[in-house]
Design a protein around this motif. Structure first.
Motif, PDB file in Angstrom:
ATOM      1  N   VAL A  70      46.764  -5.022  13.843  1.00  0.00           N
ATOM      2  CA  VAL A  70      47.254  -5.534  12.566  1.00  0.00           C
ATOM      3  C   VAL A  70      46.923  -7.010  12.531  1.00  0.00           C
ATOM      4  N   ARG A  71      46.134  -7.418  11.606  1.00  0.00           N
ATOM      5  CA  ARG A  71      45.769  -8.832  11.571  1.00  0.00           C
ATOM      6  C   ARG A  71      46.768  -9.616  10.738  1.00  0.00           C
ATOM      7  N   ASP A  96      53.651  -3.710  18.200  1.00  0.00           N
ATOM      8  CA  ASP A  96      52.895  -2.763  17.408  1.00  0.00           C
ATOM      9  C   ASP A  96      53.865  -1.884  16.617  1.00  0.00           C
ATOM     10  N   ASN A 122      55.635  -3.826  13.965  1.00  0.00           N
ATOM     11  CA  ASN A 122      54.740  -3.988  12.828  1.00  0.00           C
ATOM     12  C   ASN A 122      54.698  -2.764  11.930  1.00  0.00           C
ATOM     13  N   PHE A 161      50.826 -15.771  15.849  1.00  0.00           N
ATOM     14  CA  PHE A 161      49.499 -15.647  15.237  1.00  0.00           C
ATOM     15  C   PHE A 161      49.072 -14.184  15.113  1.00  0.00           C
ATOM     16  N   GLU A 162      49.465 -13.372  16.075  1.00  0.00           N
ATOM     17  CA  GLU A 162      49.040 -11.976  16.009  1.00  0.00           C
ATOM     18  C   GLU A 162      49.919 -11.098  15.128  1.00  0.00           C
ATOM     19  N   ASN A 163      51.182 -11.492  14.940  1.00  0.00           N
ATOM     20  CA  ASN A 163      52.098 -10.546  14.305  1.00  0.00           C
ATOM     21  C   ASN A 163      52.775 -11.005  13.029  1.00  0.00           C
TER      22      ASN A 163
END
Ligand code: ATP
Ligand code: ATP
Ligand code: SF4
Ligand code: MG
Ligand code: MG
Lengths: 360, 343
Positions: free
Chosen positions: A3-4, A209, A212, A233-235
């Motif tokens: 997930v970006r 994950d 998200n 930054f990732e989530n």
């Protein structure tokens, strides 16, 4: 699958805020007449269905903000000015019973930073689920336990251990149990204070994950507090960086990464270790934040800032829009000069080969 | 003290917990002739900690790292195996020798929310180990220690109680308490897990100074692979109670051998929102230390699984490098070696 961050942005633009902080001050009284002005003039907004990351140095006021939202400040703490709105309604003056009836668990659930400490040591986890169900739902005992089983599965705990006592779990297992409890009543906003610090990275990855995927399935918004900017930054979609009780910068994660404009945010990004390049030095941001016995009428980063000038001490900085973008704000009087002043820091270094390329 | 023996050594350490908790379970088990259920938290770990060495331990949450550390400091009695301090078995220690041991070996516990006494001020918390060991001190020493872990100015914190500190501040008080007696051996259980990078760097620099300048040895448990490389000479990767890979830090990061280690490294988040990281291919349930699979304990999640993995893999030294070992069937020739590991 990945997930970006920022992907949901177009959609969020259309949604209403779920949580709004407007010029919030929070103080603690301590023995003697020393107050601690832990949070000052904090202003930020979390939109519905947004995941919002809050990062900053240890002691900068992150957990204080989290506690204030659900009326959970320590006895010696109080919101001394400003407003906190949840779904449009001011809640900063709610009473304990209003918080219990209208907010906690059902609307906002908290995964506290001390999560390992927040399980009742003398009660089996299954009993604890039954207790929550008894006070907040119509679920029967058996249904509550079934629900806990499902949620154990969600966070990667073996269902066979729902009847264990907390001390029989490792640190990370306890933290996962708490995450399971926070999902128990399907709240609209989850405040997660360092939710994955006690976990190994594989588990962290799996849980994030899953967290998200809740966004779509359960329509959840999240305030995620962490010291790990990579996790944000990732989530997350949007974020704020704090320093010394003040918000330093806020906006979309991609904008903050591409164009940080508050000196602390700039130096923080430079200091961040990246496992792809293990030879890089680990940097210390010199100095420490000031003691805040009174409400600061200066930039709390000024003593540590390579670019501070006399004016930085002459008033707490007002927010500046970065390059005209109203959604990206930096609380630094020199924010719009930073692309020149901090040019050395803003060009990302040309890296050698990433170690990850060899592992695939 | 000679340095041809390790400061601390573990031989074949096993630590099991009985989970049939109450009297009722015990009676029930006796009637049904069921054997009690055991959590095999640590199961056959060998480790040597040499003077001036820093060993990292990483691994899955629940794999036995804390149990290992608590056994190393004598808080748990091993179910099997031996713990040696400068070559002497601690099981034969007298009361005096234990006291001496406790003075030289200090632990920083994993969770500062649990390990700090809520009734003790910061000042008393940090001074307590000195008092227990009858070491004279003055307040200047306490302040200096607090400032060296970034709690500056120290006056701001001395009179506070744990509930008046942020998470990272508690963690730093716990570190200060661990270092105040100037121990020779530090056992640190995720000591910096709640700290931002800069504060973490400050602590790691301090620990590095202790090991470089004062010959201190350390076991450092962490989940944070992007910072362990700054402090550890060597890393042990644990999975379900066993060490599955052991290697110098840099080599472990750049050339991980065990499929579990590879998955770990691929799971580290990257501080760049434009980077599309591939998630690691290990799925499934994390290991359950009660119903342990036979053979390689990682097999149910391993993307490389083979038939031979139903047998326990040996710890093999890699042919090109004597410095590292890995317990995985991928790395040795099965025609020449026995596959059952002697326990
Ligand atoms: N009950 C209290 N009384 C007095 N001071 C307090 C109290 N609780 C927190 N503080 C102080 O307020 C400041 C902000 O604390 P807070 O817990 O919000 O920090 P944080 O950003 O969550 O830090 P960390 O990342 O270390 O958890 C800190 O300097 C802390 O010492
Ligand atoms: N007192 C106890 N009684 C029963 N089981 C226990 C006890 N202490 C630990 N365990 C079990 O032993 C296993 C290892 O636990 P340990 O705390 O050593 O893990 P860890 O590697 O430190 O994990 P984490 O990274 O989550 O802290 C876990 O399955 C845990 O549930
Ligand atoms: S306001 Fe001044 S001191 Fe503060 S960050 Fe900006 S330049 Fe630095
Ligand atoms: Mg906190
Ligand atoms: Mg542990």
């Amino acid at each position: 699958m990945k997930v970006r961050a920022g992907m949901m942005r177009w959609w969020c633009k259309m949604s209403d805020p779920i949580l709004e902080f407007n010029n919030v001050d929070i103080e603690y009284q301590t023995r003697g007449d020393n107050a601690v002005h832990a949070v000052n003039d904090a202003t930020f907004t979390i939109d519905e269905h947004d995941y919002f990351g809050l990062v900053g140095e240890s002691g900068c006021g992150k957990s204080t903000i989290a506690d204030a939202i659900v009326g959970g400040l320590d006895d010696n703490g109080e919101i001394s000015s400003g407003t906190i709105r949840y779904k449009g309604t001011e809640i900063q003056n709610y009473s304990e019973s209003q918080f219990n009836k209208e907010i906690r668990w059902k609307e906002i659930s908290v995964i506290p930073q001390s999560s390992m400490n927040s399980l009742d040591p003398v009660m089996k986890l299954s009993q604890q689920a039954v207790e929550i169900a008894k006070y907040h739902t119509d679920l029967s005992k058996a249904e509550a336990i079934d629900r806990l089983r499902e949620l154990f599965d969600v966070v990667g705990l073996s269902e066979s251990r729902i009847h264990d006592y907390p001390h029989q779990f490792s640190g990370g297992m306890q933290q996962r149990a708490i995450i399971a409890f926070s999902l128990f009543l399907q709240p609209s906003l989850i405040i997660a204070d360092e939710p994955t610090t006690a976990l190994d990275v594989i588990m962290q990855d799996q849980i994030l994950d899953h967290i998200n995927s809740l966004k779509e399935e359960w329509e959840i918004s999240m305030l995620m507090i962490t010291h790990d900017i990579s996790v944000v930054f990732e989530n997350c979609d949007t974020m704020a960086v704090m320093h010394g009780g003040q918000i330093a910068e806020a906006g979309n994660v991609v904008d903050l990464f591409d164009r940080p404009r508050h000196p602390y945010a700039i130096l923080l990004q430079n200091a961040f270790p990246d496992v792809r390049y293990p030879d890089r030095e680990l940097a210390v941001i010199e100095g420490h934040p000031p003691q805040l016995r009174e409400k600061p009428d200066f930039c709390t980063f000024a003593d540590r800032c390579p670019w501070s000038i006399a004016e930085c001490y002459e008033g707490a900085p007002d927010p500046q829009s970065v390059e005209g973008d109203e959604d990206h704000q930096a609380w630094c009087i020199r924010a719009n000069e930073m692309d020149e002043l901090a040019a050395d820091h803003l060009t990302k270094p040309a890296e050698g080969r990433s170690i990850l390329e060899d592992i695939q | 003290m000679s340095s041809d023996v390790p400061v601390l050594e573990l031989r074949g350490l096993e630590k099991y917990f009985n989970t049939s908790s109450g009297l009722l379970d015990t009676v029930k088990n006796r009637i049904t002739r069921k054997s009690p259920t055991f959590v095999q938290a640590v199961d056959g770990v060998n480790m040597q900690l040499w003077e001036n060495q820093v060993q990292g331990v990483i691994g899955e949450s629940g794999c036995g790292k804390t149990t290992l550390l608590r056994t190393l400091i004598g808080l748990y009695k091993p179910t099997n195996g031996q713990l040696l301090f400068h070559g002497d078995p601690v099981s034969e220690f007298t009361k005096e020798e234990w006291k001496e041991f406790r003075r030289h070996v200090q632990i920083v516990f994993q969770d500062p929310f649990n390990s700090l006494d809520p009734k003790f001020s910061v000042r008393r918390t940090v001074a307590e180990p000195l008092e227990i060991h009858g070491i004279a001190y003055d307040i200047g020493q306490i302040k200096e220690m607090l400032e060296s872990v970034g709690l500056t100015p120290a006056e701001k914190y001395l009179g506070r109680f744990p509930n008046q500190l942020s998470g990272g501040e508690k963690q730093r008080v716990a570190i200060a308490r661990g270092l105040i007696t100037k121990p020779d051996v530090i056992l640190a259980d995720e000591p910096a897990s709640m700290l931002d990078v800069s504060t973490q760097a400050e602590i790691l620099n301090l620990l590095n100074k202790l090991t470089d300048e004062f010959g201190v040895s350390m076991v450092y448990i962490s989940h944070d692979l992007s910072t362990v490389s700054y402090i550890c000479d060597k890393i042990n990767v644990m999975y379900l109670g066993r060490v599955v890979e052991e290697a110098p830090t840099k080599q472990l990061l750049t050339e991980p051998k065990h499929p579990y280690t590879q998955a770990l490294i691929q799971s580290i988040p990257i501080p760049d929102p434009h980077y599309e990281r591939e998630r690691a291919a290990v799925g499934g349930e994390p290991g359950d230390p009660i119903n342990m699979p036979a053979g390689c304990r990682f097999k149910n999640r391993c993307p490389e699984r083979m038939d031979v993995c139903d047998q326990t893999p040996m710890d093999v030294a890699l042919s090109d490098d004597t410095n590292r070992t890995v317990a995985c069937h991928l790395y040795y020739d099965h025609s020449t070696e026995k596959t059952e590991q002697a326990q």
